[in-house]
Design a protein around this motif. Structure first.
Motif, PDB file in Angstrom:
ATOM      1  N   LEU A  12       0.817  -1.216   0.000  1.00  0.00           N
ATOM      2  CA  LEU A  12       0.000   0.000   0.000  1.00  0.00           C
ATOM      3  C   LEU A  12       0.852   1.269   0.000  1.00  0.00           C
ATOM      4  O   LEU A  12       0.342   2.369   0.167  1.00  0.00           O
ATOM      5  CB  LEU A  12      -0.942  -0.030   1.208  1.00  0.00           C
ATOM      6  N   GLY A  13       2.172   1.098  -0.175  1.00  0.00           N
ATOM      7  CA  GLY A  13       3.070   2.250  -0.267  1.00  0.00           C
ATOM      8  C   GLY A  13       2.673   3.103  -1.462  1.00  0.00           C
ATOM      9  O   GLY A  13       2.617   2.596  -2.578  1.00  0.00           O
ATOM     10  N   GLY A  14       2.359   4.400  -1.233  1.00  0.00           N
ATOM     11  CA  GLY A  14       1.891   5.257  -2.322  1.00  0.00           C
ATOM     12  C   GLY A  14       0.373   5.183  -2.477  1.00  0.00           C
ATOM     13  O   GLY A  14      -0.215   5.900  -3.270  1.00  0.00           O
ATOM     14  N   ASN A  15      -0.267   4.321  -1.727  1.00  0.00           N
ATOM     15  CA  ASN A  15      -1.733   4.183  -1.786  1.00  0.00           C
ATOM     16  C   ASN A  15      -2.280   4.171  -0.358  1.00  0.00           C
ATOM     17  O   ASN A  15      -2.983   3.274   0.056  1.00  0.00           O
ATOM     18  CB  ASN A  15      -2.096   2.878  -2.530  1.00  0.00           C
ATOM     19  N   GLY A  16      -1.863   5.195   0.412  1.00  0.00           N
ATOM     20  CA  GLY A  16      -2.295   5.276   1.809  1.00  0.00           C
ATOM     21  C   GLY A  16      -1.132   5.212   2.771  1.00  0.00           C
ATOM     22  O   GLY A  16      -1.245   5.624   3.922  1.00  0.00           O
ATOM     23  N   VAL A  17       0.000   4.704   2.304  1.00  0.00           N
ATOM     24  CA  VAL A  17       1.203   4.681   3.145  1.00  0.00           C
ATOM     25  C   VAL A  17       2.219   5.626   2.515  1.00  0.00           C
ATOM     26  O   VAL A  17       2.491   5.540   1.314  1.00  0.00           O
ATOM     27  CB  VAL A  17       1.818   3.259   3.223  1.00  0.00           C
ATOM     28  N   SER A  18       2.744   6.539   3.321  1.00  0.00           N
ATOM     29  CA  SER A  18       3.639   7.555   2.774  1.00  0.00           C
ATOM     30  C   SER A  18       4.766   7.847   3.759  1.00  0.00           C
ATOM     31  O   SER A  18       4.624   7.643   4.959  1.00  0.00           O
ATOM     32  CB  SER A  18       2.839   8.840   2.528  1.00  0.00           C
ATOM     33  N   ALA A  19       5.883   8.336   3.230  1.00  0.00           N
ATOM     34  CA  ALA A  19       6.968   8.773   4.118  1.00  0.00           C
ATOM     35  C   ALA A  19       7.168  10.274   3.965  1.00  0.00           C
ATOM     36  O   ALA A  19       8.211  10.794   4.350  1.00  0.00           O
ATOM     37  CB  ALA A  19       8.247   8.007   3.789  1.00  0.00           C
ATOM     38  N   CYS A  20       6.179  10.975   3.412  1.00  0.00           N
ATOM     39  CA  CYS A  20       6.343  12.416   3.198  1.00  0.00           C
ATOM     40  C   CYS A  20       5.008  13.143   3.363  1.00  0.00           C
ATOM     41  O   CYS A  20       4.164  13.134   2.460  1.00  0.00           O
ATOM     42  CB  CYS A  20       6.919  12.670   1.811  1.00  0.00           C
TER      43      CYS A  20
END
Ligand code: NDP
Length: 326
Positions: A141-149
């Protein structure tokens, strides 16, 4: 097989906004730059979706498409792009030497790339938790609800409940920023006290939209491609209790690591590894080596500021070559 040799006026290590902007400027200055693409061609923007804060795109642009445009623009003026792995450089004299291998795990040196000037734009990588669900799309889900920014993605969480992980200044800053958008912000920290500066802690602790979950670790992020993030599985390391916590967004703010390992002991860097440049320039302590983008910027870390410093590094390299000959 004997390693081949090639020599260039400008070699740029890294192909994010900083490296490719340096390439656009250096190629338009007829310096025939070579960009070594690196393990993540296009850099961190290729793992984001919409980019809405890069000037010039009033309707926003997808991160990977923006980076394709950077690349095409650099190629248009004669930039050469090479996809090799560099983990060893010799900066003891000019021309500098970069030892190129096929991949990180190959032993054989394919070519020795000589550089009259070197622009280091190797970027930084956000640290991740390493838990299921966090991988970039399509696997996770990185980039689809999970972000580091938060600065990049906070806007997409208007009126949604989100969680943020970390206990340092970045986590505090991002939690405060996210209160402008999210319906609620839950700050999850693995210990019972923060590492952040007191002033930032106070702002967070006194904010009525931020709830703190102490001594808590995220074990898994749940959701689907269509729905995005739906919940997280959390573990209280004091009570040993595990539970499911509903949320629509997960921001990971546990620090960044500049990709500067191979320059240790040669280029001046701070304790974390960010390269140190001289005054208003992009000059490092080694004449002819310049640094730009997130490899030297722990503070702003934006695509536009990286591009700006990439432009500066190319101009610095051009002036250096004019003064020192090529
Ligand atoms: P820090 O290293 O300071 O903090 C990282 C935080 O993440 C820590 O609280 C750490 O927990 C937690 N963490 C690390 N790994 C994990 C993990 N695997 N699981 C859960 N939690 C984890 O990084 P920052 O990015 O916050 O800050 C970097 C530097 O930049 C600092 O010097 C900071 O002061 C500075 N900065 C300054 C700002 C400002 O002045 N406005 C803004 C942003 C950054 P634990 O505490 O348990 O180790």
């Amino acid at each position: 097989m004997a390693a081949t040799h090639e020599k260039h006026k400008v070699v740029i290590l890294g192909s994010g906004p900083a490296g490719l902007t340096a390439a656009i400027y250096a190629s338009r200055a007829q310096l025939d730059p070579v960009v070594i693409e690196g393990p993540q061609p296009g850099g961190q923007l290729t793992i984001t979706t919409d980019v809405e804060n890069y000037p010039g795109f009033s309707k926003g642009i997808m991160g990977p498409i923006l980076m394709d445009e950077f690349r095409e623009q650099a190629l248009r003026f004669g930039t050469k792009i090479e996809n090799v792995w560099i983990d060893r450089v010799d900066l003891s004299e000019r021309p500098f030497k970069l030892y190129a291998k096929e991949s990180s795990d190959s032993e054989e040196i394919l070519s020795v790339i000589e550089a009259e000037t070197l622009i280091v734009s190797t970027g930084a990588s956000a640290k991740w938790l390493g838990i299921p669900g966090e991988e970039p799309v399509p696997e996770g889900l990185g980039g689809n609800g999970v972000s580091a920014c938060a600065t990049c993605d906070g806007f997409f969480f208007r009126d949604k409940p989100i969680v943020i992980v970390g206990g340092g200044d970045t986590a505090m800053e991002e939690a405060l920023f996210l209160t402008k958008f999210a319906s609620s912000v839950t700050l999850i920290h693995r210990r019972g006290e923060f590492r952040a500066s007191q002033i930032m802690q106070n702002r967070v602790l006194n904010h009525d939209k931020i709830e703190i979950m102490w001594n808590t670790e995220i074990r898994e992020i749940n959701g689907s491609k269509d729905a995005g993030v739906e919940s997280i599985r959390i573990y209280n390391n004091q009570t040993g209790e595990e539970s499911i916590y509903p949320t629509e967004g997960v921001f990971i703010a546990i620090g960044h690591k500049p990709n500067t390992e191979m320059f240790k002991g040669v280029l001046d860097m701070d304790d974390v590894g960010y390269l140190i440049t001289e005054g208003k320039t992009m000059k490092t302590n080694v004449p002819g080596v310049f640094a730009c983008g997130d490899a030297q910027d722990a503070y702003y870390r934006q695509a536009i500021t990286a591009a700006g410093t990439g432009c500066m590094a190319a101009i610095d390299a051009e002036r250096f070559l004019a003064e020192h000959g090529d």
